[in-house]
Motif scaffolding. Sequence first.
Motif, mmCIF file in Angstrom:
data_model
loop_
_atom_site.group_PDB
_atom_site.id
_atom_site.type_symbol
_atom_site.label_atom_id
_atom_site.label_comp_id
_atom_site.label_asym_id
_atom_site.label_seq_id
_atom_site.Cartn_x
_atom_site.Cartn_y
_atom_site.Cartn_z
ATOM 1 N N UNK A 41 2.500 -3.927 0.456
ATOM 2 C CA UNK A 41 2.222 -5.342 0.197
ATOM 3 C C UNK A 41 0.839 -5.736 0.721
ATOM 4 N N UNK A 42 0.529 -5.327 1.948
ATOM 5 C CA UNK A 42 -0.770 -5.674 2.536
ATOM 6 C C UNK A 42 -1.938 -5.095 1.741
ATOM 7 N N UNK A 43 -1.772 -3.906 1.190
ATOM 8 C CA UNK A 43 -2.874 -3.313 0.421
ATOM 9 C C UNK A 43 -2.925 -3.821 -1.020
ATOM 10 N N UNK A 44 -1.940 -4.633 -1.398
ATOM 11 C CA UNK A 44 -1.894 -5.196 -2.757
ATOM 12 C C UNK A 44 -1.654 -6.701 -2.729
ATOM 13 N N UNK A 45 -2.101 -7.357 -1.685
ATOM 14 C CA UNK A 45 -1.781 -8.766 -1.452
ATOM 15 C C UNK A 45 -2.234 -9.685 -2.590
#
Length: 167
Positions: free
Chosen positions: A26-30
């Motif tokens: 999720x953090x790398x595709x926010x």
Amino acid sequence: MTLKNNVILTHDDINNKIRRIAYQIYESNIDENEIIIAGIASNGIVFAKKLKDMIETISKIKPILCEVHIDKKHPRNEIKTSIPASNYINKSLVLVDDVLNSGSTLIYGVKHFLEVPLKQFKTAVLVNRNHKKYPVKADFKGISLSTSLHEQVNVILEGRRFGAYLD
């Protein structure tokens, strides 16, 4: 399989790893609206489904599940996916497997997906062994484990009790 002294990850450990990896994805595709979670059959797709469910729980990103069929004994054979390549053009994709052993399955999976332009490409594994023959790495991993070449890692992700075991 009965519970043995060679437990690498318990049921709770695996659920915690799934949650942590889902947050990392999720953090790398926010900024993405949807991402492709491509799980390598058979245990990789089970792990991918669990990641998909967790990503849906923690974010507004719509994860699209893709099952990847690689002949692990003959990985140079044609690779098949459950969704057409046109569905993941210019999308963020995470290739998922349960255990990274030699790296051959993952590297051939990477090769397949690189034939289509992607926005971002990452890999995720539950158990990363340190015996790679190929220069492939897991971007997201539950645990890194140094084992002997003769030992096997078995992951159980179905049923009421998950576990990872060293045989």
